[in-house]
Design an enzyme around this catalytic site. Sequence first.
Site, PDB file in Angstrom:
ATOM      1  N   THR A 149      35.373  41.710  24.608  1.00 17.52           N
ATOM      2  CA  THR A 149      35.468  41.915  23.164  1.00 17.52           C
ATOM      3  C   THR A 149      35.062  40.609  22.485  1.00 17.52           C
ATOM      4  OG1 THR A 149      37.259  43.474  23.528  1.00 17.52           O
ATOM      5  CG2 THR A 149      37.048  42.569  21.301  1.00 17.52           C
ATOM      6  N   PHE A 198      36.534  50.402  25.722  1.00 13.95           N
ATOM      7  CA  PHE A 198      37.646  50.999  24.970  1.00 13.95           C
ATOM      8  C   PHE A 198      38.778  51.480  25.873  1.00 13.95           C
ATOM      9  CE2 PHE A 198      33.826  51.410  22.376  1.00 13.95           C
ATOM     10  CZ  PHE A 198      34.261  50.898  21.165  1.00 13.95           C
ATOM     11  N   LEU A 199      38.718  51.149  27.163  1.00  8.96           N
ATOM     12  CA  LEU A 199      39.768  51.662  28.056  1.00  8.96           C
ATOM     13  C   LEU A 199      41.141  51.166  27.622  1.00  8.96           C
ATOM     14  CD1 LEU A 199      40.900  49.209  30.054  1.00  8.96           C
ATOM     15  CD2 LEU A 199      38.771  49.639  31.235  1.00  8.96           C
ATOM     16  N   GLU A 238      44.865  50.139  29.023  1.00  8.57           N
ATOM     17  CA  GLU A 238      45.640  49.850  30.228  1.00  8.57           C
ATOM     18  C   GLU A 238      46.685  50.944  30.384  1.00  8.57           C
ATOM     19  OE1 GLU A 238      47.137  45.815  30.390  1.00  8.57           O
ATOM     20  OE2 GLU A 238      45.171  45.040  29.901  1.00  8.57           O
ATOM     21  N   LYS A 248      34.207  47.568  18.111  1.00  9.03           N
ATOM     22  CA  LYS A 248      35.375  47.331  18.973  1.00  9.03           C
ATOM     23  C   LYS A 248      36.535  46.715  18.179  1.00  9.03           C
ATOM     24  CE  LYS A 248      38.053  46.599  22.423  1.00  9.03           C
ATOM     25  NZ  LYS A 248      38.774  47.650  23.109  1.00  9.03           N
ATOM     26  N   GLY A 275      51.825  44.795  21.523  1.00 10.60           N
ATOM     27  CA  GLY A 275      51.620  43.563  22.295  1.00 10.60           C
ATOM     28  C   GLY A 275      50.358  43.720  23.110  1.00 10.60           C
ATOM     29  N   CYS A 323      45.097  42.688  23.913  1.00  9.66           N
ATOM     30  CA  CYS A 323      44.008  43.046  22.996  1.00  9.66           C
ATOM     31  C   CYS A 323      44.390  43.063  21.522  1.00  9.66           C
ATOM     32  CB  CYS A 323      43.417  44.386  23.407  1.00  9.66           C
ATOM     33  SG  CYS A 323      42.598  44.306  25.004  1.00  9.66           S
ATOM     34  N   LYS A 334      53.530  47.731  27.676  1.00 11.48           N
ATOM     35  CA  LYS A 334      53.601  49.179  27.509  1.00 11.48           C
ATOM     36  C   LYS A 334      53.749  49.807  28.890  1.00 11.48           C
ATOM     37  CE  LYS A 334      48.665  50.326  27.426  1.00 11.48           C
ATOM     38  NZ  LYS A 334      47.644  51.047  26.703  1.00 11.48           N
TER      39      LYS A 334
HETATM   40  N1  LIG Z   1      42.625  44.510  29.117  1.00 15.52           N
HETATM   41  C1  LIG Z   1      42.219  45.490  28.344  1.00 15.52           C
HETATM   42  O1  LIG Z   1      42.890  46.529  28.180  1.00 15.52           O
HETATM   43  C2  LIG Z   1      40.897  45.396  27.635  1.00 15.52           C
HETATM   44  C3  LIG Z   1      40.329  46.556  27.083  1.00 15.52           C
HETATM   45  C4  LIG Z   1      39.102  46.459  26.452  1.00 15.52           C
HETATM   46  C5  LIG Z   1      38.470  45.225  26.333  1.00 15.52           C
HETATM   47  N2  LIG Z   1      39.062  44.102  26.850  1.00 15.52           N
HETATM   48  C6  LIG Z   1      38.340  42.838  26.742  1.00 15.52           C
HETATM   49  O2  LIG Z   1      37.705  42.578  27.987  1.00 15.52           O
HETATM   50  C7  LIG Z   1      37.671  41.161  28.259  1.00 15.52           C
HETATM   51  C8  LIG Z   1      38.360  40.889  29.588  1.00 15.52           C
HETATM   52  O3  LIG Z   1      39.719  41.289  29.474  1.00 15.52           O
HETATM   53  P1  LIG Z   1      40.672  41.441  30.742  1.00 15.52           P
HETATM   54  O4  LIG Z   1      41.957  42.007  30.243  1.00 15.52           O
HETATM   55  O5  LIG Z   1      39.943  42.118  31.837  1.00 15.52           O
HETATM   56  O6  LIG Z   1      40.866  39.886  31.123  1.00 15.52           O
HETATM   57  P2  LIG Z   1      41.530  39.282  32.454  1.00 15.52           P
HETATM   58  O7  LIG Z   1      42.094  37.989  32.047  1.00 15.52           O
HETATM   59  O8  LIG Z   1      42.383  40.316  33.103  1.00 15.52           O
HETATM   60  O9  LIG Z   1      40.268  39.044  33.427  1.00 15.52           O
HETATM   61  C9  LIG Z   1      39.290  38.091  33.224  1.00 15.52           C
HETATM   62  C10 LIG Z   1      38.820  37.588  34.575  1.00 15.52           C
HETATM   63  O10 LIG Z   1      37.710  36.692  34.377  1.00 15.52           O
HETATM   64  C11 LIG Z   1      37.809  35.660  35.354  1.00 15.52           C
HETATM   65  N3  LIG Z   1      36.967  34.539  34.968  1.00 15.52           N
HETATM   66  C12 LIG Z   1      37.205  33.539  34.073  1.00 15.52           C
HETATM   67  N4  LIG Z   1      36.146  32.703  34.016  1.00 15.52           N
HETATM   68  C13 LIG Z   1      35.224  33.153  34.900  1.00 15.52           C
HETATM   69  C14 LIG Z   1      33.935  32.734  35.299  1.00 15.52           C
HETATM   70  N5  LIG Z   1      33.373  31.640  34.776  1.00 15.52           N
HETATM   71  N6  LIG Z   1      33.274  33.444  36.224  1.00 15.52           N
HETATM   72  C15 LIG Z   1      33.836  34.557  36.778  1.00 15.52           C
HETATM   73  N7  LIG Z   1      35.043  35.013  36.432  1.00 15.52           N
HETATM   74  C16 LIG Z   1      35.739  34.332  35.515  1.00 15.52           C
HETATM   75  C17 LIG Z   1      39.291  35.357  35.418  1.00 15.52           C
HETATM   76  O11 LIG Z   1      39.624  34.682  36.604  1.00 15.52           O
HETATM   77  C18 LIG Z   1      39.871  36.784  35.339  1.00 15.52           C
HETATM   78  O12 LIG Z   1      40.025  37.338  36.638  1.00 15.52           O
HETATM   79  C19 LIG Z   1      38.344  40.512  27.055  1.00 15.52           C
HETATM   80  O13 LIG Z   1      37.361  40.160  26.123  1.00 15.52           O
HETATM   81  C20 LIG Z   1      39.205  41.620  26.483  1.00 15.52           C
HETATM   82  O14 LIG Z   1      39.449  41.472  25.108  1.00 15.52           O
HETATM   83  C21 LIG Z   1      40.249  44.174  27.514  1.00 15.52           C
END
Ligand SMILES: NC(=O)c1ccc[n+]([C@@H]2O[C@H](COP(=O)([O-])OP(=O)(O)OC[C@H]3O[C@@H](n4cnc5c(N)ncnc54)[C@H](O)[C@@H]3O)[C@@H](O)[C@H]2O)c1
Length: 432
Positions: free
Chosen positions: A121, A150-151, A153, A205, A258, A261, A322
């Site tokens: 995002t 848009f998934l 968790e 988003k 919480g 996101c 959640k």
């Molecule tokens: N979690 C959600 O429900 C969700 C839903 C939609 C969008 N997003 C967005 O997706 C993105 C990721 O979210 P997330 O919850 O998966 O984050 P997360 O923290 O769970 O995962 C991120 C991963 O990236 C890795 N990382 C960091 N730097 C790196 C690098 N240089 N090379 C390779 N890997 C590296 C970290 O070690 C970690 O495993 C964010 O922008 C978030 O806003 C999250």
Amino acid sequence: MKIAVIGTGYVGLVSGTCFAETGNTVTCVDIDQVKIDRLTHGEITIYEPGLEKMFLKNLRDGRLKFTTDLKKGIEGAQIVFLALPTPPGEDGSADLKYVLGVADQLGHILEDYKVIVDKSTVPVGTADKVKDAIAKHAKVEFDVVSNPEFLREGVAVEDFMKPDRVVIGSSSDRAKKVMGDLYAPFVRQGNPVIFMDEKSAELTKYAANSFLATKISFMNEIAQLCERLGADVDMVRRGIGSDDRIGKRFLFPGIGYGGSCFPKDVQALIKSAEEVNYDFQILKSVEKVNEKQKTHLIPKIQSHFNYDLNGKHFALWGLAFKPNTDDIREAPALYIIDSLLKSGATVSAYDPEAMNNVKSLLKDTIQYSMNPYEALKDADALIIATEWSEFRTPDFDQIECQLKNKVIFDGRNLFDKNNLKSLGFNYLCVGR
Ligand SMILES: NC(=O)c1ccc[n+]([C@@H]2O[C@H](COP(=O)([O-])OP(=O)(O)OC[C@H]3O[C@@H](n4cnc5c(N)ncnc54)[C@H](O)[C@@H]3O)[C@@H](O)[C@H]2O)c1
């Protein structure tokens, strides 16, 4: 297709596994060696319903691989997804250091045409920044696409396999074709793949998450009014939710949103607006309301115990932000724990999946219980912070036996208040 996913967290691991499930060969890359070792050896690193089975199958069939080596990870891939963190920086804006850092590395190592996809995002204009960062060193052609995720968790696999919509921001016909082909198996029922420009995709988003956060804060304010006016928010919710224009979902009041996101995305959109001299007043209020709501139960608890929590002991059910996830980022339970500990109280907590994450964070500042009933032993009251299904129809006789007082503070309105009253419980919830 051959795909690389950079960043193997909640989004990266779910996306990578689901892409492998439709026959693609996927290499997930992460800088966390321990995480990659565990995944390579078949140990899932997050709790997400349905994910483990799919992950193990695709790992066994060789369609899912893991590495810490970015160059090796993208070798032969047609598409490279960036599923990297975009945490809030000090001023609240999204910190792009992970995304732009990897983009810079990609510029040095690209050897053939690839579609680079922002799945993180990211604020409007990031696709251009990623393009510039790669172009600085790249010697081959590439396209940058914005494909926000848009998934949710807790139902991430289902959301990913059958998305309500897929948003693809791109101005390149070549990239659009590749992305359309990749997503075709996921939208067979006719849900739309919406093509647009990169900036609109990026804003879509933030707009989606901010709108949902607004709905939650709105209902939390209605709940506040209900408490003061003697109305029942459950009735109001049902009364308004049956109107199609409003809809039934996201109208449940509670102790605030919480997770990783909503809080950061609302903050980042306020900041993005400020950067173009726009004061996003609604969102500032949404954030303020949520901040207050996270500790909504605390004044009720204090008032019940005559403003002296020193030496009191509380059972806490639910730690994840959640249900159906082990994610505790910005979880309201953590704010409640903090406030109770500061008042001199102690806490015994139980959560079906998030205990290990909380243990790593809070160490032995609280006690951890093996099951919900163990947490109740000698507690002055029960507090509920997450609406896990297993808390919905508990054994009230056991609760009564274990608790010192028949008091429940419920931040998620799990129970029928009349039923609890007839059982002799003092039941304090939200907006009822
Ligand atoms: N979690 C959600 O429900 C969700 C839903 C939609 C969008 N997003 C967005 O997706 C993105 C990721 O979210 P997330 O919850 O998966 O984050 P997360 O923290 O769970 O995962 C991120 C991963 O990236 C890795 N990382 C960091 N730097 C790196 C690098 N240089 N090379 C390779 N890997 C590296 C970290 O070690 C970690 O495993 C964010 O922008 C978030 O806003 C999250």
